[in-house]
Design a protein around this motif. Structure first.
Motif, PDB file in Angstrom:
ATOM      1  N   GLY A  78       0.822  -1.200   0.000  1.00 40.42           N
ATOM      2  CA  GLY A  78       0.000   0.000   0.000  1.00 40.42           C
ATOM      3  C   GLY A  78       0.854   1.248   0.000  1.00 40.42           C
ATOM      4  O   GLY A  78       2.082   1.177   0.099  1.00 40.42           O
ATOM      5  N   ALA A  79       0.183   2.375  -0.097  1.00 38.45           N
ATOM      6  CA  ALA A  79       0.888   3.659  -0.101  1.00 38.45           C
ATOM      7  C   ALA A  79      -0.042   4.732   0.450  1.00 38.45           C
ATOM      8  O   ALA A  79      -1.267   4.617   0.357  1.00 38.45           O
ATOM      9  CB  ALA A  79       1.331   4.029  -1.510  1.00 38.45           C
ATOM     10  N   PHE A  80       0.553   5.765   1.011  1.00 39.80           N
ATOM     11  CA  PHE A  80      -0.212   6.871   1.574  1.00 39.80           C
ATOM     12  C   PHE A  80       0.422   8.169   1.102  1.00 39.80           C
ATOM     13  O   PHE A  80       1.638   8.333   1.163  1.00 39.80           O
ATOM     14  CB  PHE A  80      -0.191   6.797   3.108  1.00 39.80           C
ATOM     15  N   LEU A  81      -0.411   9.055   0.595  1.00 39.74           N
ATOM     16  CA  LEU A  81       0.047  10.351   0.108  1.00 39.74           C
ATOM     17  C   LEU A  81      -0.479  11.450   1.019  1.00 39.74           C
ATOM     18  O   LEU A  81      -1.652  11.452   1.390  1.00 39.74           O
ATOM     19  CB  LEU A  81      -0.449  10.602  -1.317  1.00 39.74           C
ATOM     20  N   LEU A  82       0.388  12.384   1.346  1.00 41.71           N
ATOM     21  CA  LEU A  82       0.045  13.502   2.208  1.00 41.71           C
ATOM     22  C   LEU A  82       0.303  14.795   1.443  1.00 41.71           C
ATOM     23  O   LEU A  82       1.379  14.972   0.875  1.00 41.71           O
ATOM     24  CB  LEU A  82       0.906  13.460   3.475  1.00 41.71           C
ATOM     25  N   ALA A  83      -0.692  15.662   1.430  1.00 42.69           N
ATOM     26  CA  ALA A  83      -0.525  16.985   0.813  1.00 42.69           C
ATOM     27  C   ALA A  83      -0.235  17.984   1.927  1.00 42.69           C
ATOM     28  O   ALA A  83      -0.913  17.981   2.964  1.00 42.69           O
ATOM     29  CB  ALA A  83      -1.793  17.389   0.067  1.00 42.69           C
ATOM     30  N   ARG A  84       0.768  18.807   1.694  1.00 43.61           N
ATOM     31  CA  ARG A  84       1.123  19.848   2.656  1.00 43.61           C
ATOM     32  C   ARG A  84       1.062  21.203   1.971  1.00 43.61           C
ATOM     33  O   ARG A  84       1.497  21.336   0.834  1.00 43.61           O
ATOM     34  CB  ARG A  84       2.528  19.632   3.196  1.00 43.61           C
ATOM     35  N   GLN A  85       0.537  22.164   2.698  1.00 44.57           N
ATOM     36  CA  GLN A  85       0.572  23.556   2.235  1.00 44.57           C
ATOM     37  C   GLN A  85       1.479  24.306   3.200  1.00 44.57           C
ATOM     38  O   GLN A  85       1.203  24.343   4.404  1.00 44.57           O
ATOM     39  CB  GLN A  85      -0.822  24.179   2.234  1.00 44.57           C
ATOM     40  N   ASP A  86       2.556  24.850   2.657  1.00 42.51           N
ATOM     41  CA  ASP A  86       3.548  25.537   3.482  1.00 42.51           C
ATOM     42  C   ASP A  86       3.958  24.681   4.680  1.00 42.51           C
ATOM     43  O   ASP A  86       4.105  25.162   5.791  1.00 42.51           O
ATOM     44  CB  ASP A  86       3.026  26.901   3.936  1.00 42.51           C
ATOM     45  N   GLY A  87       4.113  23.377   4.435  1.00 39.39           N
ATOM     46  CA  GLY A  87       4.580  22.454   5.456  1.00 39.39           C
ATOM     47  C   GLY A  87       3.502  21.848   6.340  1.00 39.39           C
ATOM     48  O   GLY A  87       3.781  20.925   7.098  1.00 39.39           O
ATOM     49  N   LEU A  88       2.262  22.340   6.264  1.00 38.26           N
ATOM     50  CA  LEU A  88       1.187  21.827   7.109  1.00 38.26           C
ATOM     51  C   LEU A  88       0.313  20.840   6.347  1.00 38.26           C
ATOM     52  O   LEU A  88      -0.094  21.119   5.215  1.00 38.26           O
ATOM     53  CB  LEU A  88       0.314  22.984   7.629  1.00 38.26           C
ATOM     54  N   PRO A  89      -0.031  19.689   6.936  1.00 40.69           N
ATOM     55  CA  PRO A  89      -0.880  18.704   6.263  1.00 40.69           C
ATOM     56  C   PRO A  89      -2.271  19.272   5.967  1.00 40.69           C
ATOM     57  O   PRO A  89      -2.927  19.805   6.858  1.00 40.69           O
ATOM     58  CB  PRO A  89      -0.969  17.559   7.272  1.00 40.69           C
ATOM     59  N   VAL A  90      -2.691  19.154   4.690  1.00 39.18           N
ATOM     60  CA  VAL A  90      -4.002  19.670   4.285  1.00 39.18           C
ATOM     61  C   VAL A  90      -4.822  18.667   3.479  1.00 39.18           C
ATOM     62  O   VAL A  90      -5.962  18.941   3.123  1.00 39.18           O
ATOM     63  CB  VAL A  90      -3.879  20.995   3.480  1.00 39.18           C
ATOM     64  N   GLY A  91      -4.261  17.498   3.187  1.00 39.17           N
ATOM     65  CA  GLY A  91      -5.012  16.502   2.434  1.00 39.17           C
ATOM     66  C   GLY A  91      -4.268  15.195   2.390  1.00 39.17           C
ATOM     67  O   GLY A  91      -3.064  15.133   2.662  1.00 39.17           O
ATOM     68  N   CYS A  92      -5.016  14.130   2.062  1.00 36.46           N
ATOM     69  CA  CYS A  92      -4.392  12.818   1.987  1.00 36.46           C
ATOM     70  C   CYS A  92      -5.231  11.876   1.133  1.00 36.46           C
ATOM     71  O   CYS A  92      -6.400  12.136   0.853  1.00 36.46           O
ATOM     72  CB  CYS A  92      -4.222  12.211   3.377  1.00 36.46           C
ATOM     73  N   VAL A  93      -4.601  10.784   0.750  1.00 36.13           N
ATOM     74  CA  VAL A  93      -5.270   9.686   0.059  1.00 36.13           C
ATOM     75  C   VAL A  93      -4.356   8.470   0.166  1.00 36.13           C
ATOM     76  O   VAL A  93      -3.134   8.609   0.203  1.00 36.13           O
ATOM     77  CB  VAL A  93      -5.577  10.023  -1.418  1.00 36.13           C
ATOM     78  N   GLU A 150      -3.510   7.689  -8.605  1.00 40.27           N
ATOM     79  CA  GLU A 150      -3.523   6.863  -9.815  1.00 40.27           C
ATOM     80  C   GLU A 150      -2.102   6.506 -10.235  1.00 40.27           C
ATOM     81  O   GLU A 150      -1.822   5.364 -10.615  1.00 40.27           O
ATOM     82  CB  GLU A 150      -4.254   7.578 -10.943  1.00 40.27           C
ATOM     83  N   ASP A 151      -1.195   7.461 -10.155  1.00 41.58           N
ATOM     84  CA  ASP A 151       0.213   7.197 -10.489  1.00 41.58           C
ATOM     85  C   ASP A 151       0.804   6.146  -9.546  1.00 41.58           C
ATOM     86  O   ASP A 151       1.506   5.228  -9.982  1.00 41.58           O
ATOM     87  CB  ASP A 151       1.041   8.482 -10.407  1.00 41.58           C
ATOM     88  N   VAL A 152       0.530   6.284  -8.255  1.00 39.65           N
ATOM     89  CA  VAL A 152       1.049   5.341  -7.268  1.00 39.65           C
ATOM     90  C   VAL A 152       0.437   3.958  -7.490  1.00 39.65           C
ATOM     91  O   VAL A 152       1.132   2.943  -7.410  1.00 39.65           O
ATOM     92  CB  VAL A 152       0.790   5.851  -5.838  1.00 39.65           C
ATOM     93  N   ALA A 153      -0.866   3.914  -7.768  1.00 38.02           N
ATOM     94  CA  ALA A 153      -1.531   2.627  -8.020  1.00 38.02           C
ATOM     95  C   ALA A 153      -0.871   1.917  -9.198  1.00 38.02           C
ATOM     96  O   ALA A 153      -0.627   0.706  -9.144  1.00 38.02           O
ATOM     97  CB  ALA A 153      -3.019   2.839  -8.281  1.00 38.02           C
ATOM     98  N   ALA A 154      -0.574   2.666 -10.240  1.00 36.30           N
ATOM     99  CA  ALA A 154       0.101   2.067 -11.400  1.00 36.30           C
ATOM    100  C   ALA A 154       1.485   1.556 -11.008  1.00 36.30           C
ATOM    101  O   ALA A 154       1.895   0.471 -11.425  1.00 36.30           O
ATOM    102  CB  ALA A 154       0.197   3.089 -12.532  1.00 36.30           C
ATOM    103  N   GLU A 155       2.211   2.311 -10.165  1.00 35.53           N
ATOM    104  CA  GLU A 155       3.512   1.852  -9.673  1.00 35.53           C
ATOM    105  C   GLU A 155       3.388   0.555  -8.880  1.00 35.53           C
ATOM    106  O   GLU A 155       4.290  -0.278  -8.897  1.00 35.53           O
ATOM    107  CB  GLU A 155       4.149   2.915  -8.771  1.00 35.53           C
ATOM    108  N   LEU A 156       2.258   0.387  -8.173  1.00 42.00           N
ATOM    109  CA  LEU A 156       2.025  -0.827  -7.390  1.00 42.00           C
ATOM    110  C   LEU A 156       1.596  -1.993  -8.274  1.00 42.00           C
ATOM    111  O   LEU A 156       1.400  -3.101  -7.784  1.00 42.00           O
ATOM    112  CB  LEU A 156       0.955  -0.581  -6.321  1.00 42.00           C
ATOM    113  N   GLY A 157       1.421  -1.736  -9.572  1.00 39.07           N
ATOM    114  CA  GLY A 157       1.031  -2.790 -10.494  1.00 39.07           C
ATOM    115  C   GLY A 157      -0.459  -2.879 -10.742  1.00 39.07           C
ATOM    116  O   GLY A 157      -0.933  -3.830 -11.360  1.00 39.07           O
ATOM    117  N   ALA A 158      -1.209  -1.901 -10.277  1.00 42.88           N
ATOM    118  CA  ALA A 158      -2.662  -1.937 -10.444  1.00 42.88           C
ATOM    119  C   ALA A 158      -3.070  -1.513 -11.851  1.00 42.88           C
ATOM    120  O   ALA A 158      -2.437  -0.655 -12.471  1.00 42.88           O
ATOM    121  CB  ALA A 158      -3.332  -1.020  -9.432  1.00 42.88           C
TER     122      ALA A 158
END
Length: 170
Positions: free
Chosen positions: A66-81, A119-127
């Motif tokens: 699996g993989a987890f993506l974190l979005a940061r704005q000016d270093g602060l977490p603001v989103g994830c998937v 979607e990019d990460v899923a493709a990297e995982l072979g999905a």
């Protein structure tokens, strides 16, 4: 994997992090509070959040499956998937989990950027296929998924909050 763009209020970076990293866990708790609050029609208690997070841990979002993506704005977490491991959905599939953007940055395209990065990460995982479930009341999320090319499909799981199901072929 890291992408950066400038936003109106600051730079947004999306990077892969461990789902059990402290900042990821804190943001996932904020996600649970947001969706639980909408479900209950009131603010969720700390005890309710503890129970929900214990019943639905982030384990499937950890490497190597699996993989987890974190979005940061000016270093602060603001989103994830997250992209959950290839099992139990079968070879070539991942499940999208924990799609979330904090309210202060919603409506600025970050959700679409997170989905594209997932979607990019899923493709990297072979999905070759991404699936997800959501609730009927999360209409903004459903609209985003449809806009990004996800099609509604029959149920593939029986989770207590899984009411609408989507799939996208990569």
């Amino acid at each position: 994997m890291s992408t950066t763009t400038a936003a109106r209020e600051g730079r947004i970076e999306i990077a892969r992090v461990r789902a059990d990293a402290p900042e990821a866990v804190r943001l996932v708790r904020t996600y649970f509070a947001d969706v639980a609050g909408r479900y209950y029609g009131r603010r969720a208690t700390e005890a309710e959040l503890d129970i929900a997070m214990a019943e639905d841990p982030n384990d499937a979002l950890l490497p190597p499956r699996g993989a987890f993506l974190l979005a940061r704005q000016d270093g602060l977490p603001v989103g994830c998937v997250g992209c959950a491991g290839l099992v139990p959905l079968g070879h070539g599939m991942v499940e999208l989990k924990r799609m979330f953007v904090v309210s202060s940055v919603r409506g600025r395209g970050l959700g679409a950027r997170l989905l594209a990065a997932a979607e990019d990460v899923a493709a990297e995982l072979g999905a070759t296929v991404i699936r997800l479930d959501t609730r009927h009341d999360l209409v903004e999320a459903q609209g985003l998924y449809r806009t990004r090319g996800f099609a509604e499909i029959p149920a593939y799981s029986e989770g207590p909050y899984a009411e609408v199901f989507f799939e996208k072929r990569l």
